[in-house]
Design a protein around this motif. Structure first.
Motif, PDB file in Angstrom:
ATOM      1  N   TRP A  14       0.835  -1.206   0.000  1.00 39.89           N
ATOM      2  CA  TRP A  14       0.000   0.000   0.000  1.00 39.89           C
ATOM      3  C   TRP A  14       0.868   1.254   0.000  1.00 39.89           C
ATOM      4  O   TRP A  14       0.444   2.307   0.442  1.00 39.89           O
ATOM      5  N   ARG A  15       2.093   1.105  -0.497  1.00 35.79           N
ATOM      6  CA  ARG A  15       3.051   2.201  -0.599  1.00 35.79           C
ATOM      7  C   ARG A  15       3.315   2.849   0.749  1.00 35.79           C
ATOM      8  O   ARG A  15       3.391   4.080   0.885  1.00 35.79           O
ATOM      9  N   GLY A  16       3.425   1.992   1.740  1.00 38.73           N
ATOM     10  CA  GLY A  16       3.791   2.420   3.079  1.00 38.73           C
ATOM     11  C   GLY A  16       5.087   1.777   3.505  1.00 38.73           C
ATOM     12  O   GLY A  16       5.699   0.989   2.763  1.00 38.73           O
ATOM     13  N   LEU A  17       5.515   2.108   4.712  1.00 38.63           N
ATOM     14  CA  LEU A  17       6.756   1.573   5.248  1.00 38.63           C
ATOM     15  C   LEU A  17       6.559   1.274   6.723  1.00 38.63           C
ATOM     16  O   LEU A  17       5.889   2.019   7.443  1.00 38.63           O
ATOM     17  N   VAL A  18       7.161   0.184   7.176  1.00 39.03           N
ATOM     18  CA  VAL A  18       7.151  -0.180   8.588  1.00 39.03           C
ATOM     19  C   VAL A  18       8.598  -0.330   9.038  1.00 39.03           C
ATOM     20  O   VAL A  18       9.355  -1.110   8.461  1.00 39.03           O
ATOM     21  N   LEU A  19       8.992   0.441  10.032  1.00 39.66           N
ATOM     22  CA  LEU A  19      10.338   0.359  10.593  1.00 39.66           C
ATOM     23  C   LEU A  19      10.265  -0.453  11.869  1.00 39.66           C
ATOM     24  O   LEU A  19       9.499  -0.123  12.780  1.00 39.66           O
ATOM     25  N   THR A  20      11.050  -1.498  11.956  1.00 44.87           N
ATOM     26  CA  THR A  20      11.013  -2.380  13.116  1.00 44.87           C
ATOM     27  C   THR A  20      12.193  -2.106  14.042  1.00 44.87           C
ATOM     28  O   THR A  20      13.131  -1.401  13.696  1.00 44.87           O
ATOM     29  N   GLY A  21      12.123  -2.697  15.233  1.00 46.48           N
ATOM     30  CA  GLY A  21      13.242  -2.638  16.164  1.00 46.48           C
ATOM     31  C   GLY A  21      13.427  -1.307  16.845  1.00 46.48           C
ATOM     32  O   GLY A  21      14.527  -0.988  17.309  1.00 46.48           O
ATOM     33  N   VAL A  22      12.383  -0.494  16.947  1.00 40.82           N
ATOM     34  CA  VAL A  22      12.488   0.816  17.577  1.00 40.82           C
ATOM     35  C   VAL A  22      12.216   0.671  19.075  1.00 40.82           C
ATOM     36  O   VAL A  22      11.194   0.097  19.466  1.00 40.82           O
ATOM     37  N   PRO A  23      13.100   1.165  19.947  1.00 39.97           N
ATOM     38  CA  PRO A  23      12.802   1.109  21.379  1.00 39.97           C
ATOM     39  C   PRO A  23      11.468   1.790  21.673  1.00 39.97           C
ATOM     40  O   PRO A  23      11.220   2.913  21.211  1.00 39.97           O
ATOM     41  N   ALA A  24      10.601   1.115  22.396  1.00 39.99           N
ATOM     42  CA  ALA A  24       9.257   1.633  22.626  1.00 39.99           C
ATOM     43  C   ALA A  24       9.278   3.011  23.277  1.00 39.99           C
ATOM     44  O   ALA A  24       8.436   3.860  22.972  1.00 39.99           O
ATOM     45  N   ALA A  25      10.265   3.254  24.133  1.00 38.75           N
ATOM     46  CA  ALA A  25      10.323   4.537  24.823  1.00 38.75           C
ATOM     47  C   ALA A  25      10.642   5.687  23.882  1.00 38.75           C
ATOM     48  O   ALA A  25      10.409   6.859  24.226  1.00 38.75           O
ATOM     49  N   ALA A  42       9.644   5.650  20.520  1.00 41.43           N
ATOM     50  CA  ALA A  42       8.829   5.520  19.317  1.00 41.43           C
ATOM     51  C   ALA A  42       8.135   6.830  18.944  1.00 41.43           C
ATOM     52  O   ALA A  42       8.145   7.241  17.778  1.00 41.43           O
ATOM     53  N   ASP A  43       7.532   7.512  19.919  1.00 43.75           N
ATOM     54  CA  ASP A  43       6.821   8.749  19.608  1.00 43.75           C
ATOM     55  C   ASP A  43       7.785   9.815  19.083  1.00 43.75           C
ATOM     56  O   ASP A  43       7.455  10.562  18.141  1.00 43.75           O
ATOM     57  N   GLU A  44       8.954   9.872  19.659  1.00 41.79           N
ATOM     58  CA  GLU A  44       9.959  10.842  19.197  1.00 41.79           C
ATOM     59  C   GLU A  44      10.348  10.571  17.747  1.00 41.79           C
ATOM     60  O   GLU A  44      10.433  11.489  16.921  1.00 41.79           O
ATOM     61  N   LEU A  78       9.915  11.557  11.623  1.00 41.68           N
ATOM     62  CA  LEU A  78       9.473  11.108  10.303  1.00 41.68           C
ATOM     63  C   LEU A  78       8.374  12.012   9.757  1.00 41.68           C
ATOM     64  O   LEU A  78       8.326  12.297   8.556  1.00 41.68           O
ATOM     65  N   GLY A  79       7.477  12.475  10.628  1.00 42.61           N
ATOM     66  CA  GLY A  79       6.443  13.399  10.190  1.00 42.61           C
ATOM     67  C   GLY A  79       7.038  14.727   9.744  1.00 42.61           C
ATOM     68  O   GLY A  79       6.600  15.319   8.755  1.00 42.61           O
ATOM     69  N   ALA A  80       8.051  15.203  10.479  1.00 41.24           N
ATOM     70  CA  ALA A  80       8.701  16.456  10.103  1.00 41.24           C
ATOM     71  C   ALA A  80       9.410  16.342   8.763  1.00 41.24           C
ATOM     72  O   ALA A  80       9.573  17.337   8.049  1.00 41.24           O
ATOM     73  N   ALA A  81       9.803  15.115   8.402  1.00 40.72           N
ATOM     74  CA  ALA A  81      10.464  14.898   7.114  1.00 40.72           C
ATOM     75  C   ALA A  81       9.478  14.864   5.958  1.00 40.72           C
ATOM     76  O   ALA A  81       9.894  14.816   4.796  1.00 40.72           O
ATOM     77  N   GLY A  82       8.184  14.864   6.256  1.00 38.86           N
ATOM     78  CA  GLY A  82       7.175  14.890   5.207  1.00 38.86           C
ATOM     79  C   GLY A  82       6.499  13.572   4.942  1.00 38.86           C
ATOM     80  O   GLY A  82       5.676  13.474   4.020  1.00 38.86           O
TER      81      GLY A  82
END
Length: 479
Positions: free
Chosen positions: A345-356, A358-360, A365-369
């Motif tokens: 669906w032309r998306g991306l999933v990044l794995t292995g991110v420390p849960a603490a 994740a929001d940061e 990624l949102g700031a990058a557009g």
């Protein structure tokens, strides 16, 4: 020097159901390029959409050095590089090969495998699909016959949640409970619901045997056919052949009637059929999270790709004593970070991110557009390359999609001509450029439910109405 080749046209039959293939498949790949108005195009197959950090880096390098700098995601979770020089095939292979993206030059166009992008991440489905993915890709690349498959032939691996069911794959493997798996053949558009049950460990072999059986059947009885759905008898004859081949190999196989490959009937947790992963943080009760984002109209600019790549390298595993999953290729160090999964669906999933963190990371990624909010007006909006990149296009559909698409629940895809290159499957709105402006159609359950032709000025209003429309009876449309 590798010359660019154009894709072959498809001539519809009198009943407009099964295409007649009157020349060989010229689907582009990494080593065989397609000539477009904005330069040559390379389509890099990424089985399962899984990219390790070194592979993401290689793709970014190739795009910057040889192309327009951007990466274009396809509806099969692959990557297209555009704006290439026609004779850059050798240099492209020299960049991608060492990263493990070209394990077999003979098979590079047929490594078409999609997989549930959230498998093993959110606690749904029946676990990690990477063992299947690794095994199937190796079998396809090691087969003496599968190099003859069309570049359009598609394998799908479903962890049991049902997200692959609507993608029209030729061969679908669905994980079941208690070490079982189901094999289904064909896109499911002709009413056939036959399935083959096999032990999970032999599921990749079953998929390979199905592809080899298709090649033999197509060559002996039906001439040129690129997809299982193009066989006059559909998948029924193949299903019996695959069962015989499995039993000859000593594998227990049982053919059944009925849609036993869906999550509602395969024993296991009651996971509802899902589709595209929504943007957001994905958790599964572990110390690591995953980030799901969308690429605006499937295009990732060079700076955005660099942000994604850096995010991968900056996500060390929080449990260094726990051995990482076996990688799909041996060239990359899994402990450098997570992996990047491209979705159909032309998306991306990044794995292995420390849960603490994740929001940061999502904010970065949102700031990058990139699209990080499912309520974004840009979510669910797609378009082909359009003008000026494609000579066949009647409009600059990417600009029109950005300017004329209002928000709404149904996805919408803008196409520059009747070929509708890259259009998604499933329920959607299609806005196709025509000489008068646009033809706006609502597609549900594989059928056109309503359609209207309008000038460009009226397209936004009709798309808005279509995105919020309710299901209706099918409409006969001449295409």
């Amino acid at each position: 020097m590798l010359a660019a080749m154009s894709t072959a046209p498809v001539r519809p039959s009198a009943q407009d159901t099964t295409p007649i293939r009157d020349r060989g498949d010229a689907c582009p790949g990494t080593l065989r390029l397609h000539e477009a108005d904005d330069g040559a195009l390379a389509r890099v197959r990424v089985p399962g959409g899984v990219l390790l950090p070194v592979q993401a880096e290689a793709l970014g390098t190739a795009a910057r050095r040889l192309g327009d700098g951007d990466l274009h995601l396809t509806s099969r979770g692959n990557v297209q590089l555009r704006g290439l020089e026609a004779g850059c095939g050798r240099e492209l292979a020299e960049i991608l090969g060492p990263a493990g993206l070209l394990p077999s030059h003979r098979h590079e166009r047929v490594r078409n495998i999609v997989a549930s992008p959230l498998a093993g991440l959110d606690g749904h489905g029946h676990g990690d699909l990477r063992p299947w993915l690794r095994a199937l890709d190796g079998m396809v690349c090691g087969s003496d016959s599968t190099h003859a498959l069309s570049g359009r032939f598609l394998f799908a691996l479903d962890d049991g949640r049902g997200d692959m069911a609507g993608l029209g794959a030729d061969v679908t493997l669905t994980a079941g409970a208690h070490g079982t798996a189901w094999l289904r053949l064909g896109p499911g558009e002709r009413g056939s619901t036959a399935a083959v049950q096999v032990p999970s460990a032999y599921a990749p072999l079953a998929a390979l045997l199905a592809a080899e059986a298709f090649l033999q059947t197509a060559a002996v009885r039906h001439g040129r056919a690129w997809r299982i759905g193009e066989l006059p008898d559909g998948p029924d004859e193949l299903t019996d052949d695959v069962v015989r081949r499995l039993r000859a190999a000593g594998v227990t196989a049982r053919a059944t009637a009925g849609d036993t490959g869906t999550m509602s009937q395969v024993p296991g947790p009651p996971v509802a059929r899902s589709s595209a992963p929504q943007p957001g943080v994905v958790t599964g009760g572990r110390c690591e999270a995953a980030l799901s984002v969308l690429a605006p109209m499937g295009r990732i600019e060079a700076a955005q790709w660099e942000t994604l790549r850096k995010t991968l390298r900056e996500t060390p595993r929080e449990s260094p004593g726990e051995p990482p999953p076996e990688p799909l290729v041996s060239v990359a160090d899994r402990e450098e970070g997570g992996e990047l999964r491209l979705t159909p669906w032309r998306g991306l999933v990044l794995t292995g991110v420390p849960a603490a963190r994740a929001d940061e990371r999502m904010r970065l990624l949102g700031a990058a557009g990139l699209i990080t909010d499912p309520a974004s007006p840009h979510a669910g909006v797609g378009a082909c390359i359009g003008r000026p990149g494609c000579a066949a296009s009647l409009a600059d559909v990417r600009a029109d999609a950005a300017a004329l698409t209002p928000p709404g629940p149904l996805p919408v895809y803008w196409s520059g001509c009747e070929r509708r290159c890259g259009h998604p499957r499933g329920d959607r709105v299609e806005s196709v450029a025509v000489p008068e402006g646009y033809r706006v159609s609502v597609v549900r359950d594989g059928q056109v439910r309503s359609t209207v032709t309008t000038d460009r000025a009226g397209a936004a209003g009709h798309v808005a109405q279509a995105r919020t429309s309710r299901p209706t009876a099918p409409t006969a449309v001449n295409r």
